[in-house]
Design an enzyme around this catalytic site. Structure first.
Site, short mmCIF file in Angstrom:
data_model
loop_
_atom_site.label_atom_id
_atom_site.label_comp_id
_atom_site.label_asym_id
_atom_site.label_seq_id
_atom_site.Cartn_x
_atom_site.Cartn_y
_atom_site.Cartn_z
N SER A 177 -6.42 7.35 -2.09
CA SER A 177 -5.44 8.13 -1.32
C SER A 177 -6.17 8.81 -0.17
CB SER A 177 -4.83 9.18 -2.24
OG SER A 177 -4.06 10.11 -1.52
N TYR A 190 -5.30 16.03 -8.49
CA TYR A 190 -5.02 14.71 -7.90
C TYR A 190 -6.16 14.33 -6.95
CZ TYR A 190 -2.40 11.00 -5.45
OH TYR A 190 -1.99 9.80 -4.90
N1 LIG Z 1 3.36 7.48 -2.84
C1 LIG Z 1 2.43 8.08 -2.13
O1 LIG Z 1 2.71 8.92 -1.28
C2 LIG Z 1 0.99 7.72 -2.35
C3 LIG Z 1 0.04 8.12 -1.39
C4 LIG Z 1 -1.29 7.82 -1.58
C5 LIG Z 1 -1.67 7.10 -2.70
N2 LIG Z 1 -0.75 6.71 -3.62
C6 LIG Z 1 -1.19 6.00 -4.80
O2 LIG Z 1 -0.56 4.74 -4.84
C7 LIG Z 1 -0.43 4.31 -6.21
C8 LIG Z 1 0.99 3.85 -6.47
O3 LIG Z 1 1.84 4.96 -6.32
P1 LIG Z 1 3.42 4.85 -6.06
O4 LIG Z 1 3.70 5.67 -4.86
O5 LIG Z 1 3.84 3.44 -6.10
O6 LIG Z 1 3.94 5.66 -7.32
P2 LIG Z 1 5.01 5.29 -8.44
O7 LIG Z 1 5.16 6.52 -9.25
O8 LIG Z 1 6.22 4.70 -7.82
O9 LIG Z 1 4.28 4.15 -9.28
C9 LIG Z 1 3.26 4.43 -10.19
C10 LIG Z 1 3.38 3.47 -11.34
O10 LIG Z 1 2.28 3.73 -12.24
C11 LIG Z 1 2.79 3.70 -13.55
N3 LIG Z 1 1.95 4.48 -14.46
C12 LIG Z 1 1.86 5.84 -14.54
N4 LIG Z 1 1.04 6.18 -15.54
C13 LIG Z 1 0.60 5.03 -16.10
C14 LIG Z 1 -0.25 4.73 -17.17
N5 LIG Z 1 -0.81 5.70 -17.92
N6 LIG Z 1 -0.50 3.44 -17.48
C15 LIG Z 1 0.10 2.45 -16.77
N7 LIG Z 1 0.94 2.66 -15.75
C16 LIG Z 1 1.18 3.94 -15.41
C17 LIG Z 1 4.20 4.27 -13.46
O11 LIG Z 1 5.00 3.92 -14.58
C18 LIG Z 1 4.67 3.66 -12.16
O12 LIG Z 1 5.30 2.41 -12.37
C19 LIG Z 1 -0.86 5.50 -7.05
O13 LIG Z 1 -2.18 5.33 -7.48
C20 LIG Z 1 -0.77 6.67 -6.10
O14 LIG Z 1 -1.63 7.72 -6.46
C21 LIG Z 1 0.58 6.99 -3.46
#
Ligand SMILES: NC(=O)c1ccc[n+]([C@@H]2O[C@H](COP(=O)([O-])OP(=O)(O)OC[C@H]3O[C@@H](n4cnc5c(N)ncnc54)[C@H](O)[C@@H]3O)[C@@H](O)[C@H]2O)c1
Length: 309
Positions: A177, A190
């Site tokens: 991130s 985080y």
């Molecule tokens: N959305 C944002 O703004 C953003 C920004 C920077 C980085 N990210 C990173 O991108 C990645 C994806 O995020 P997203 O936005 O798609 O979020 P999201 O919440 O839509 O998806 C995350 C997924 O991870 C799964 N998950 C959570 N805990 C878990 C576990 N213990 N075991 C297996 N699966 C698990 C959830 O069920 C979900 O399907 C993450 O690592 C997040 O930190 C997101």
């Protein structure tokens, strides 16, 4: 002091290689890098049950890859599996796996090796956010952030990297991130977990580079907020330079970076400039810039994913 012949030779080899590397960078700044073919590659995506993970699965389905989908949510993962089949994927294997549990990661990884084969592209994408200020955040939630956002990467690498090395073929993708590059108030646990994920992936990249394991590639992804629901309510004080990203855009950039074997992807582009500024800007100026960009208030109205009824 007269330099000996060996050190002179070493210096000129270094200089020659550096000029060559610089020329390569300049050429690829003008023409797009060739993209690798991922048809038939076994791609494991953690957190594939929603958001970026789901969209990544659909992209790789269209590129002809064999998909291995991991999520703690069986319902979400099955939905992704169905969508990937509809998108034309021929091989899709969905596993319910809580990546925060080491033994579960190892058990499901063994199952994948038996039922599907050696994973050649590993995308560590599963993530969670507490969205609480440090002193308000219960210990268990902070530990969970580390277990999912960072420690799961250790266990998946342990499970799948040895076969990649043996085959001299593999790609490790870390979804970190922009909060893994710059500390953000209201995101202490985080940020710490994402810095850890970044540092780990970069260190293993260095290890494979030093050992000349050239078949192993790494891509580390550092996006700003994306509209997936995870950071719902969060704001940017400067939408022209730091826009909240559309998921489809973010996923297109991630897949391009993987296909072009880019080691780093920060998005939006302005993040590269912020990281550059951070390395030399006097603290007071840095804080003024952070204030101007709305960093101190970006988490004030955080709500995150809405709970399902
Ligand atoms: N959305 C944002 O703004 C953003 C920004 C920077 C980085 N990210 C990173 O991108 C990645 C994806 O995020 P997203 O936005 O798609 O979020 P999201 O919440 O839509 O998806 C995350 C997924 O991870 C799964 N998950 C959570 N805990 C878990 C576990 N213990 N075991 C297996 N699966 C698990 C959830 O069920 C979900 O399907 C993450 O690592 C997040 O930190 C997101």
């Amino acid at each position: 002091m007269v330099p000996n012949l060996n050190s002179v030779k070493k210096f000129f080899v270094f200089l020659g290689k550096s000029v060559f590397a610089l020329l390569e960078v300049m050429v690829f700044a003008v023409i797009p890098r060739p993209q690798k073919n991922v048809a038939g590659e076994i791609v494991l995506i953690t957190g594939s049950g929603s958001g970026l993970g789901r969209l990544l699965a659909l992209k790789f389905a269209r590129l002809g890859s064999v998909l291995v989908l991991w999520d703690v949510s069986q319902e979400g993962n099955e939905e992704t599996c169905k969508m990937a089949r509809e998108a034309g994927a021929t091989g899709v294997y969905a596993y319910t796996c809580d990546c925060s549990r080491k033994e579960e990661v190892y058990r499901v990884a063994d199952q994948v090796k038996k039922e599907v084969g050696d994973v050649s592209i590993l995308i560590n994408n599963a993530g969670i956010v507490t969205g609480k200020k440090f002193l308000d955040c219960p210990d268990e939630l902070m530990e969970k952030s580390f277990d999912v956002n960072f420690k799961a990467h250790l266990w998946t690498y342990k499970a799948f990297l040895p076969a990649m090395i043996a085959n001299d073929h593999g790609h490790l993708v870390c979804i970190s991130s922009s909060a893994g590059l710059i500390g953000v108030n209201g995101l202490a646990d985080y940020c710490a977990s994402k810095f850890a994920a970044f540092g780990f992936a970069e260190s293993v990249f260095m290890e494979t580079f030093a050992k000349k394991q050239n078949g192993i590639k790494t891509t580390i992804v550092c996006p700003f907020f994306i509209k997936t629901g995870m950071f719902d309510g969060c704001t940017t004080g400067c939408p022209s330079l730091l826009p909240i990203l559309e998921p489809e855009y973010a996923v297109r950039k991630i897949v391009d970076a993987i296909l072009q074997e880019k080691p780093y992807l920060y998005m939006p582009r302005f993040i590269y400039f912020i990281v550059f500024l951070k390395s030399f800007l006097p603290l007071k100026l840095g804080m003024l810039l952070a204030e101007y960009m709305g960093v101190f208030n970006s988490m004030d109205s955080f709500s995150g994913h809405k709970k399902k009824d």
